[in-house]
Design an enzyme around this catalytic site. Structure first.
Site, PDB file in Angstrom:
ATOM      1  N   HIS A  46       4.431  -5.970  -4.716  1.00 15.05           N
ATOM      2  CA  HIS A  46       4.746  -5.468  -6.125  1.00 15.05           C
ATOM      3  C   HIS A  46       3.853  -3.440  -5.782  1.00 15.05           C
ATOM      4  CE1 HIS A  46       6.394  -8.652  -6.664  1.00 15.05           C
ATOM      5  NE2 HIS A  46       5.233  -9.678  -6.880  1.00 15.05           N
ATOM      6  N   GLU A 146       3.381 -20.702  -3.912  1.00 17.48           N
ATOM      7  CA  GLU A 146       3.930 -19.393  -5.231  1.00 17.48           C
ATOM      8  C   GLU A 146       5.266 -20.181  -5.963  1.00 17.48           C
ATOM      9  OE1 GLU A 146       2.929 -14.977  -5.613  1.00 17.48           O
ATOM     10  OE2 GLU A 146       4.084 -15.339  -2.988  1.00 17.48           O
ATOM     11  N   ASP A 172       4.589 -16.275 -10.185  1.00 15.95           N
ATOM     12  CA  ASP A 172       5.445 -16.885  -9.456  1.00 15.95           C
ATOM     13  C   ASP A 172       5.944 -17.972 -10.086  1.00 15.95           C
ATOM     14  OD1 ASP A 172       7.715 -14.983  -7.908  1.00 15.95           O
ATOM     15  OD2 ASP A 172       5.853 -13.516  -6.902  1.00 15.95           O
TER      16      ASP A 172
HETATM   17  C1  3PY Z   1       2.032 -13.909  -8.770  1.00 16.60           C
HETATM   18  O1  3PY Z   1       1.795 -14.714  -9.695  1.00 16.60           O
HETATM   19  O2  3PY Z   1       3.479 -14.097  -8.019  1.00 16.60           O
HETATM   20  C2  3PY Z   1       1.381 -12.966  -7.542  1.00 16.60           C
HETATM   21  O3  3PY Z   1       2.274 -12.541  -6.202  1.00 16.60           O
HETATM   22  C3  3PY Z   1       0.376 -11.996  -8.126  1.00 16.60           C
HETATM   23  O4  3PY Z   1       0.233 -10.873  -7.380  1.00 16.60           O
HETATM   24 MG    MG Z   2       4.210 -13.911  -6.441  1.00 18.51          MG
END
Ligand code: 3PY
Ligand code: MG
Length: 250
Positions: A46, A146, A172
């Site tokens: 990101h 995630e 995520d």
């Molecule tokens: C998330 O919280 O999904 C991340 O990838 C942190 O940058």
């Molecule tokens: Mg992430």
């Protein structure tokens, strides 16, 4: 090979704090690297860092003794090798959902015989004459949990040899589980990942918005923790200025 402070601390069972850089300007990375923090999360996934800017940021961080750790854009052989060839002392690999995904990440990060990392990268000469011989042992590989699927697979993911840290992506994860960040269900998922990683003998980590949050997570047992980002610090500074001067944003 140069020291890898976050990896040393993880192996010693100590928490290690970093700061995140997601913008092109190496000046901010340089400020962060001189702050005494152990590592910098260089964010390729990101933010606005392309490869050239990422390599430039790594160049200014490296000589300070703070470890540049790249959160790569995706779990790809080429991206992981290229980040390490640029001088990163580790990678944080997003969206690792299975032991196979974790194995692919380790394979890309380690030279044979453990992995298939391709040998190259002229900058590596600045990381020490013994780099090729000892890099496999001194390169940090963190995999990101995630998704709901990844949470269920933590025991198998953590068992992959060469995975140094189970790193949660809380944002995520909240999207995948369809629960609010900070809700009881979300916190339960974080605790579950921490418990499973610890049971497997691997440290867990996560990104935090600020130093208070980072200290709180360290108390809970998280080890690899980023304590904020340049954009978060700019936002906090702007909010402070608005409060003091009575200025409202658009
Ligand atoms: C998330 O919280 O999904 C991340 O990838 C942190 O940058
Ligand atoms: Mg992430």
């Amino acid at each position: 090979m140069v020291r890898n402070r976050p990896l040393e601390k993880l192996r010693a069972g100590q928490p290690t704090f970093g700061l995140a850089v997601a913008m092109k300007d190496p000046v901010v990375a340089e400020y962060f690297a001189h702050s005494g923090i152990d590592w910098i999360w260089v964010d390729e996934q990101h933010g606005s860092l392309g490869y050239e800017a990422m390599a430039g940021v790594i160049q200014v961080i490296g000589p300070t003794g703070t470890a540049p750790i790249v959160r790569v854009g995706s779990n790809e052989f080429f991206r992981i090798g290229r980040a390490l060839d640029a001088g990163a002392l580790g990678v944080i690999v997003p969206m690792v959902n299975s032991a196979e995904d974790a194995e692919a990440a380790v394979y890309a990060a380690k030279y044979p015989p453990r992995g298939g990392r391709s040998s190259g990268g002229a900058r590596l000469q600045f990381l020490g004459d013994d780099y090729r011989e000892v890099a496999n042992d001194n390169t940090l590989v963190a995999v990101m949990i995630e998704t709901g699927r990844a949470v269920e697979a933590v025991p198998e993911i953590a068992a992959v040899e060469g995975v140094d840290c189970i790193f949660i992506g809380p944002s995520d994860l909240s999207v995948s589980l369809q629960v609010e960040r900070g809700s009881e269900e979300h916190e339960a998922a974080l605790a579950e990942v921490l418990a499973q990683a610890t049971a497997a003998g691997k440290p867990a980590g996560m990104p935090c918005g600020n130093a208070e949050d980072a200290a709180r997570r360290a108390e809970q047992g998280f080890m690899l923790i980023h304590a904020g980002s340049e954009l978060g610090m700019v936002r906090d500074g702007i909010e402070h200025m608005q409060r003091v001067l009575g200025i409202a944003g658009e």
